[in-house]
Design an enzyme around this catalytic site. Sequence first.
Site, mmCIF file in Angstrom:
data_model
loop_
_atom_site.group_PDB
_atom_site.id
_atom_site.type_symbol
_atom_site.label_atom_id
_atom_site.label_comp_id
_atom_site.label_asym_id
_atom_site.label_seq_id
_atom_site.Cartn_x
_atom_site.Cartn_y
_atom_site.Cartn_z
ATOM 1 C CG ASP A 66 -1.811 1.169 1.335
ATOM 2 O OD1 ASP A 66 -1.556 2.191 0.658
ATOM 3 O OD2 ASP A 66 -2.794 1.090 2.090
ATOM 4 C CB SER A 146 -3.756 13.284 -14.237
ATOM 5 O OG SER A 146 -4.984 13.440 -14.919
ATOM 6 C CE1 TYR A 159 -6.648 11.103 -10.089
ATOM 7 C CE2 TYR A 159 -7.018 12.809 -11.736
ATOM 8 C CZ TYR A 159 -6.513 11.572 -11.388
ATOM 9 O OH TYR A 159 -5.882 10.804 -12.340
ATOM 10 C CE LYS A 163 -2.989 11.301 -10.420
ATOM 11 N NZ LYS A 163 -2.019 10.196 -10.301
#
Length: 263
Positions: A66, A146, A159, A163
Site C-alpha cells: 500500500d 494526469s 484529484y 496531480k
Amino acid sequence: MSAAQRLAGKVSIITGGAAGIGKAVCERFGQEGASVVVADYNLAGAEAVAAAIEAAGGRAMALQADVTDKTQVDAMVAKTVQAFGRLDVIHNNAGIIQVKALLDLTEEDWDRVQAVNLKGTLFGIQAAARQMIAQGTGGRIVCTASAAARRPNPYFAHYSASKGAVVNLVQASAVALAPYNITVNSVCPGIVATAMWEHIDKVISSEEGLPVGETIRRRLEGVPLGRVQAPEDVAGLVAFLASDDAAYITGQAYNVTGGMVMT
Ligand SMILES: NC(=O)c1ccc[n+]([C@@H]2O[C@H](COP(=O)([O-])OP(=O)(O)OC[C@H]3O[C@@H](n4cnc5c(N)ncnc54)[C@H](O)[C@@H]3O)[C@@H](O)[C@H]2O)c1
C-alpha cells in the site's frame, strides 16, 4: 514483431501494477527485457499480471504494498533488491480518484486522495532513490500525474490538485537527484480506458442525467486523435522514459492525451 529489448537487465517496480495503466506498463517492461516487480495492494491482481509476464518468457514477481504506508514502500524496495539484486527503474503509478463537487469535499476526501496520489508518490521516490544512490549506478523514476494537472476538472478538484503537486514534486526531485544520475519525469495521461474512467463517466453521466458512456463521448470531441486512449499508449511513453534513449531528459511532464492537452 517482438518488442525492442531496451530494458534488458534492468530491474523495475511498478506500483498500481495489478490493473489499468500499471498493468500495461508491467507487460511492456516485461516484453522489453526488464525484471518486473508488480506492486499493488490488490495482491491477487498483481500475481495474475506477474504470472502472465512469466508465461510470456519474462521475469516477474508480485508484491503486496500500500503506497500510503512508508514501511510497506520501503519493504517493497528491500524485497525487490533481495529477489533481483538491484533497482534501476520505479514507476510510481498507483492512484485513486473520487468524483465529487468542490463544495461537498470533506477533509477525509481530501486526505485520502492526497495520501495515495501525492504522499504515495513521495514515498516511492524516496525509497527508490535511496537504493539507487547506494548502488551508485543512476536510475530512472517515472511518476503518473494526469492531464487533470493541466486542465483541472470541477468534479475532482482534490484529484487535480494532487496531480498538479505530483508534477511539481517530480521537478524538485529531478533537481535533487540529478547529481546521482537519477532522472525523474512524469506522464500526464488523458482519457484512458480503465476502471477509473468508467467510474468517472458513470458518476458524471448520472449527475448530469446522461446515459452511461455519454460523458466520455463528449470529452472525446476535444481529443484530436479522436479515440479513447489505451493503457498501452501510456506504457510506450513510460518505457521510453525508462530507456537509455531518455538519458538526458529529466524534470519533464509529458502529455499523452491524443492532443487533448497541448501545453
Ligand atoms: N484512467 C485515466 O484516464 C487516467 C488519466 C490520467 C491519470 N491516470 C492515473 O493513472 C494511474 C493509474 O490509473 P488507472 O486508470 O490505471 O487506474 P485503475 O483504477 O485501473 O488502477 C489503479 C491500480 O492502483 C492500485 N492502487 C490503488 N491504490 C493503491 C495503494 N494505496 N497502494 C497500492 N496500489 C494501489 C489499484 O489496486 C489498481 O490496481 C493513477 O495514478 C491515475 O490517477 C489515469
